[in-house]
Design a protein around this motif. Structure first.
Motif, mmCIF file in Angstrom:
data_model
loop_
_atom_site.group_PDB
_atom_site.id
_atom_site.type_symbol
_atom_site.label_atom_id
_atom_site.label_comp_id
_atom_site.label_asym_id
_atom_site.label_seq_id
_atom_site.Cartn_x
_atom_site.Cartn_y
_atom_site.Cartn_z
ATOM 1 N N LYS A 1 0.838 -1.201 0.000
ATOM 2 C CA LYS A 1 0.000 0.000 0.000
ATOM 3 C C LYS A 1 0.869 1.246 0.000
ATOM 4 O O LYS A 1 1.793 1.364 0.791
ATOM 5 C CB LYS A 1 -0.907 0.001 1.228
ATOM 6 C CG LYS A 1 -1.869 1.180 1.293
ATOM 7 C CD LYS A 1 -2.740 1.110 2.536
ATOM 8 C CE LYS A 1 -3.681 2.297 2.622
ATOM 9 N NZ LYS A 1 -4.523 2.251 3.848
ATOM 10 N N GLN B 1 1.867 4.951 0.817
ATOM 11 C CA GLN B 1 1.604 5.934 1.860
ATOM 12 C C GLN B 1 2.313 7.233 1.515
ATOM 13 O O GLN B 1 3.518 7.236 1.270
ATOM 14 C CB GLN B 1 2.093 5.433 3.223
ATOM 15 C CG GLN B 1 1.962 6.439 4.354
ATOM 16 C CD GLN B 1 0.514 6.816 4.644
ATOM 17 O OE1 GLN B 1 -0.338 5.947 4.781
ATOM 18 N NE2 GLN B 1 0.232 8.110 4.726
ATOM 19 N N ARG C 1 -8.149 10.078 -3.288
ATOM 20 C CA ARG C 1 -7.455 8.871 -2.830
ATOM 21 C C ARG C 1 -6.106 9.225 -2.215
ATOM 22 O O ARG C 1 -5.743 8.713 -1.145
ATOM 23 C CB ARG C 1 -7.262 7.911 -4.010
ATOM 24 C CG ARG C 1 -6.555 6.606 -3.630
ATOM 25 C CD ARG C 1 -6.419 5.708 -4.837
ATOM 26 N NE ARG C 1 -5.717 4.475 -4.498
ATOM 27 C CZ ARG C 1 -5.430 3.524 -5.370
ATOM 28 N NH1 ARG C 1 -5.804 3.647 -6.638
ATOM 29 N NH2 ARG C 1 -4.782 2.440 -4.994
ATOM 30 N N ALA D 1 -6.645 11.053 1.051
ATOM 31 C CA ALA D 1 -6.990 10.097 2.098
ATOM 32 C C ALA D 1 -5.735 9.414 2.639
ATOM 33 O O ALA D 1 -5.578 9.236 3.851
ATOM 34 C CB ALA D 1 -7.969 9.057 1.556
ATOM 35 N N SER D 2 -4.836 9.042 1.733
ATOM 36 C CA SER D 2 -3.580 8.416 2.153
ATOM 37 C C SER D 2 -2.752 9.371 3.003
ATOM 38 O O SER D 2 -2.166 8.988 4.012
ATOM 39 C CB SER D 2 -2.771 7.981 0.922
ATOM 40 O OG SER D 2 -1.466 7.559 1.275
ATOM 41 N N THR E 1 -6.837 8.178 6.153
ATOM 42 C CA THR E 1 -8.233 7.741 6.207
ATOM 43 C C THR E 1 -8.589 7.107 4.864
ATOM 44 O O THR E 1 -7.712 6.695 4.112
ATOM 45 C CB THR E 1 -9.162 8.931 6.541
ATOM 46 O OG1 THR E 1 -10.484 8.446 6.732
ATOM 47 C CG2 THR E 1 -9.138 10.003 5.462
ATOM 48 N N THR E 2 -9.872 7.020 4.540
ATOM 49 C CA THR E 2 -10.327 6.424 3.282
ATOM 50 C C THR E 2 -10.900 7.514 2.373
ATOM 51 O O THR E 2 -11.352 8.559 2.855
ATOM 52 C CB THR E 2 -11.425 5.379 3.536
ATOM 53 O OG1 THR E 2 -12.581 6.025 4.101
ATOM 54 C CG2 THR E 2 -10.918 4.302 4.498
ATOM 55 N N PRO E 3 -10.912 7.277 1.048
ATOM 56 C CA PRO E 3 -11.507 8.254 0.129
ATOM 57 C C PRO E 3 -12.972 8.526 0.439
ATOM 58 O O PRO E 3 -13.438 9.662 0.308
ATOM 59 C CB PRO E 3 -11.345 7.581 -1.242
ATOM 60 C CG PRO E 3 -10.177 6.671 -1.077
ATOM 61 C CD PRO E 3 -10.265 6.166 0.333
ATOM 62 N N GLU E 4 -13.695 7.491 0.881
ATOM 63 C CA GLU E 4 -15.107 7.661 1.221
ATOM 64 C C GLU E 4 -15.273 8.626 2.398
ATOM 65 O O GLU E 4 -16.178 9.464 2.423
ATOM 66 C CB GLU E 4 -15.742 6.307 1.556
ATOM 67 C CG GLU E 4 -15.836 5.345 0.388
ATOM 68 C CD GLU E 4 -14.496 4.682 0.056
ATOM 69 O OE1 GLU E 4 -14.385 4.149 -1.063
ATOM 70 O OE2 GLU E 4 -13.577 4.725 0.908
ATOM 71 N N SER E 5 -14.376 8.498 3.376
ATOM 72 C CA SER E 5 -14.424 9.379 4.546
ATOM 73 C C SER E 5 -14.114 10.821 4.149
ATOM 74 O O SER E 5 -14.747 11.766 4.645
ATOM 75 C CB SER E 5 -13.441 8.911 5.612
ATOM 76 O OG SER E 5 -13.533 9.712 6.768
#
Length: 230
Positions: free
Chosen positions: A74, A76, A181, A184-185, A189-193
């Motif tokens: 992933k 970061q 995206r 969020a990284s 957090t997440t893209p949805e958040s």
């Protein structure tokens, strides 16, 4: 890599970096003679993790993201670099390899660079400039420690408000410089958040969402208050 040339970018690079401001004309000309520029398209890498450090880099135009890959694969984002930021100095001084990837994140990113041998030679002959870089490195370490400490204590809403507060927007309007995206990284957090929090800010009339990445800040002071740690 799109192009490589020695041009007027050199002068603007030297003027945009705080550590270079206040140089006398002689020192400025010395640095300008050894400064070169390159331009990168979005997605191109300035350097990769594990490559040997060979230069000091300065962002002249655009945006650069420094990233590391986790053991799970992933990405970061470690840091975002804007015009006037310099990078690559730690690895250069340690004669070490880069420990992150440096990727152009804007449509067109222009960086200036000073080759290692030229940079070290200039530092050796200029005690004042060496001292400036020492102070700049100290400030960078302090900011990194402070940022890490604050992020660990902040809620997602605070992190997002803090990011918006740092944007250099004229009239409160700016284009989100990275994708949701990537954002969020960056804030953990997440893209949805991110999308939910942006909509919440809009409903509170703190911002206006003019498009997928177009944002108008209506209440900058309120965002600052949200970003603060009580």
């Amino acid at each position: 890599m799109c192009c490589e040339h020695a041009c007027s970018h050199e002068a603007s690079c030297l003027m945009s970096v705080p550590v270079f401001k206040g140089l006398n004309e002689v020192d400025r000309q010395i640095l300008q003679k050894v400064t070169r520029s390159r331009s990168f398209s979005k997605g191109e890498f300035i350097f990769r993790n594990g490559e040997q450090s060979e230069a000091l880099f300065v962002v002249n135009e655009g945006l650069i993201k420094l990233t590391k890959m986790s053991a799970e694969g992933k990405e970061q984002i470690v840091r975002l670099l804007f015009p006037g930021d310099f990078f690559g100095l730690f690895s250069l001084l340690k004669n070490d390899k880069h420990y992150v990837d440096a990727e152009a994140a804007g449509p067109l990113t222009v960086i200036c660079y000073i080759d290692k041998k030229d940079f070290l030679k200039t530092m050796e002959s200029n005690a004042d400039l060496s001292y400036r870089f020492l102070l700049a490195l100290n400030d960078r370490l302090f900011e990194a420690d402070e940022s890490m400490g604050q992020l660990s204590l902040m809620e997602v809403e605070q992190r997002l408000a803090s990011f918006h507060d740092k944007q250099r927007a004229e009239g409160g309007a700016f284009t989100l410089p990275i994708t949701k995206r990537d954002l969020a990284s960056y804030i953990g957090t997440t893209p949805e958040s991110v999308s939910r929090k942006l909509l919440a800010f809009a409903k509170q009339k703190l911002i206006v969402l003019d498009g997928p990445r177009q944002i108008q800040i209506l209440e900058p002071e309120q965002l600052k208050k949200i970003a603060e740690i009580s």
